[in-house]
Design an enzyme around this catalytic site. Structure first.
Site, mmCIF file in Angstrom:
data_model
loop_
_atom_site.group_PDB
_atom_site.id
_atom_site.type_symbol
_atom_site.label_atom_id
_atom_site.label_comp_id
_atom_site.label_asym_id
_atom_site.label_seq_id
_atom_site.Cartn_x
_atom_site.Cartn_y
_atom_site.Cartn_z
ATOM 1 N N ASP A 1 31.602 43.355 50.235
ATOM 2 C CA ASP A 1 31.797 41.936 49.913
ATOM 3 C C ASP A 1 30.481 41.156 49.871
ATOM 4 O O ASP A 1 30.486 39.955 49.596
ATOM 5 C CB ASP A 1 32.741 41.296 50.934
ATOM 6 N N ARG B 1 33.592 34.093 47.194
ATOM 7 C CA ARG B 1 32.247 34.612 47.493
ATOM 8 C C ARG B 1 31.260 34.316 46.361
ATOM 9 O O ARG B 1 30.060 34.190 46.607
ATOM 10 C CB ARG B 1 32.307 36.101 47.823
ATOM 11 N N ARG C 1 44.763 41.642 39.585
ATOM 12 C CA ARG C 1 44.157 42.753 40.343
ATOM 13 C C ARG C 1 45.060 43.999 40.351
ATOM 14 O O ARG C 1 46.283 43.888 40.397
ATOM 15 C CB ARG C 1 43.842 42.283 41.778
HETATM 16 C C1 S3P Z 1 39.151 44.666 53.108
HETATM 17 C C2 S3P Z 1 38.708 45.719 52.356
HETATM 18 C C3 S3P Z 1 37.802 45.573 51.199
HETATM 19 C C4 S3P Z 1 37.175 44.180 51.124
HETATM 20 C C5 S3P Z 1 38.155 43.090 51.431
HETATM 21 C C6 S3P Z 1 38.736 43.282 52.820
HETATM 22 C C7 S3P Z 1 40.054 44.925 54.236
HETATM 23 O O1 S3P Z 1 38.559 45.805 50.018
HETATM 24 O O2 S3P Z 1 36.599 43.970 49.852
HETATM 25 O O3 S3P Z 1 37.540 41.826 51.354
HETATM 26 O O4 S3P Z 1 40.252 44.027 55.090
HETATM 27 O O5 S3P Z 1 40.593 46.041 54.330
HETATM 28 P P1 S3P Z 1 38.768 47.292 49.437
HETATM 29 O O6 S3P Z 1 39.492 48.061 50.452
HETATM 30 O O7 S3P Z 1 39.572 47.131 48.178
HETATM 31 O O8 S3P Z 1 37.385 47.795 49.164
#
Ligand code: S3P
Length: 449
Positions: free
Chosen positions: A330, A405, A129
């Site tokens: 998500d 997921r 990632r």
């Molecule tokens: C999250 C932000 C999201 C989400 C992740 C949780 C968080 O990611 O997809 O499961 O707790 O701040 P991104 O900020 O990369 O969109």
């Protein structure tokens, strides 16, 4: 690294209507933040309803390695004793975040803003990632990146400055993780750190910082007012407090969609957080014709929560605007599953961020739909799912790519397809919803090994 154990294939078979009540586990985003702010505050933080999933336990272990002490009093009940801003110590070992993008990125913000050195690593998913989105603003704040894997990925080693440099930063993607990392680094900056986001993302960091005593202002930003400018006054004294974690709407999404697509179902999902920056899926499903009632709306731990009564529904295809993506980022895998049972085409616009989740979720969802006979198309960053209102064939095996997921979404699908659906590995479900199997089985779902 972690999760090298044998994969656990799981299958879901169509069966009787789902019935009953459930309370999903605590919100993952809030649970991570409770551990992190517990570490950065003085005194005791008492947490109720903590999600004890693998991702959060990794964040707890990292907080301990950086100096916090912790006690588990009972299920979801934890006490964290923090060290305060500036009181962190170098961890003796690599911080292994397993599968946890949120935990690792937020903790990079913490370490990047403080005079400590730490190495971050994780499983094959986390190693793939992008972390530049976090490292770029941190470098502006004075963080040294002492080592990094190719292209700014973990394993990487950070050393923070004595004091961080306050910055004004426009996030290149609508990401609460980027926003949060910058704000957490800004806690040790003398002055105001401002994050500008073109679209509002989940605001749990801002809310919780205030709860712990920091000064944070949030103002609308941009020509249409959809964006936000979030300004934090640096070097506050954070004081330990009580955090009550509401049930995670992103976990509630799975039984919710299951009840909509399994004919004759009626379930109630209790205590679900209704923060408007998290409820895009519910808005979309209601537009599709879903029978979802919000009951007993109330305040819990600074958030509005509600019980959701969900009844099996005939769904129709809709157009999901790109602006809604941050409020349901998500939930697209399970929305794609709901769309496969709907009449007509559901078009989900602007899904580029899905490519950098625990897996390339756009590709993983498309492959799962294909394996189960669902007509669909990817057009640029948009996903189109075609349904005729009848149960799709199913019968496929879905590659989950270490993504919880993807696993849960396609198990939900298999509860209502003509033939059972198998996922190649359900082990990752433990990262966010460790009780998924018994919870679904208690509703009558035929999911198992
Ligand atoms: C999250 C932000 C999201 C989400 C992740 C949780 C968080 O990611 O997809 O499961 O707790 O701040 P991104 O900020 O990369 O969109």
């Amino acid at each position: 690294m972690s999760h090298d154990s044998e994969p656990t294939p799981l299958s879901a078979a169509p069966g009787a209507p789902l019935r009953g009540r459930l309370r999903p586990p605590g919100d993952k985003s809030i649970s991570h933040r409770a551990m992190i702010l517990g570490l950065l505050s003085i005194g005791e933080t008492r947490v109720e309803g903590l999600l004890e999933g693998d991702d959060v336990l990794r964040t707890a272990a990292a907080a301990r390695a950086l100096g916090a002490s912790m006690e588990r009093l009972g299920e979801g009940r934890w006490v964290v004793r923090g060290v305060g801003i500036g009181g962190l110590s170098d961890p003796a070992e690599t911080l292994d975040f397993g599968n946890a993008g949120t935990g690792s990125r937020l903790m990079m913000g913490v370490v990047g803003g403080q005079p400590v050195t730490a190495t971050f690593d994780g499983d094959a998913s986390l190693r793939s990632r992008p972390m530049r989105r976090i490292l770029d603003p941190l470098r502006l704040m004075g963080t040294q990146v002492l080592a990094e894997a190719e292209d700014g990925r973990v394993p990487l080693t950070l050393r923070g400055p004595r004091e961080a440099i306050p910055i004004r930063y426009e996030t290149p993607a609508a990401s609460a993780q980027i926003k949060s990392a910058v704000l957490l680094a800004g806690l040790n900056a003398p002055g105001t750190t401002t994050v500008i986001e073109a679209a509002a993302t989940r605001d749990h960091t801002e809310r919780m910082l205030r709860l712990f005593g920091a000064e944070v202002s949030v103002t609308p930003h941009g020509p249409d007012g959809h964006g936000r400018a979030v300004a934090l006054t640096g070097q506050p004294t954070l004081r330990g407090t009580e955090v009550v974690v509401p049930a995670d709407p992103s976990s509630a999404a799975f039984p919710l969609v299951a009840a909509l697509i399994v004919p004759g179902s009626e379930i109630t999902i209790e205590g679900v957080m209704m923060n408007p920056l998290r409820t895009g899926l519910i808005t979309t499903l209601i537009e599709m014709g879903a029978d979802i009632e919000r009951l007993r709306e109330r305040e819990e731990g600074g958030e509005t929560v509600a019980d959701l009564r969900v009844r099996a529904s005939r769904l129709k295809g809709v157009d999901v605007p790109a602006e809604r993506a941050p409020a349901m980022i998500d939930e697209y895998p399970v929305l794609a599953v709901a769309a496969a049972f709907a009449h007509g085409t559901t078009r989900m616009n602007g899904l580029h961020e899905l490519r950098v989740k625990e897996s390339d979720r756009l590709a993983a969802v498309a492959a799962g739909l294909k394996a189960n006979g669902v007509a669909h198309l990817i057009e640029g960053d948009d996903l189109l799912v075609h349904g005729d209102g009848a149960a799709p064939p199913g019968g496929g095996t879905v590659a989950t790519h270490l993504d919880h997921r993807i696993a849960m979404a396609f198990l939900v699908m298999g509860l209502a397809t003509a033939e059972p659906v198998t996922v190649d590995d359900g082990a990752m479900i433990a990262t966010s919803f460790p009780s998924f199997l018994p919870t679904m089985q208690a509703l009558g779902a035929g999911i198992g090994e």
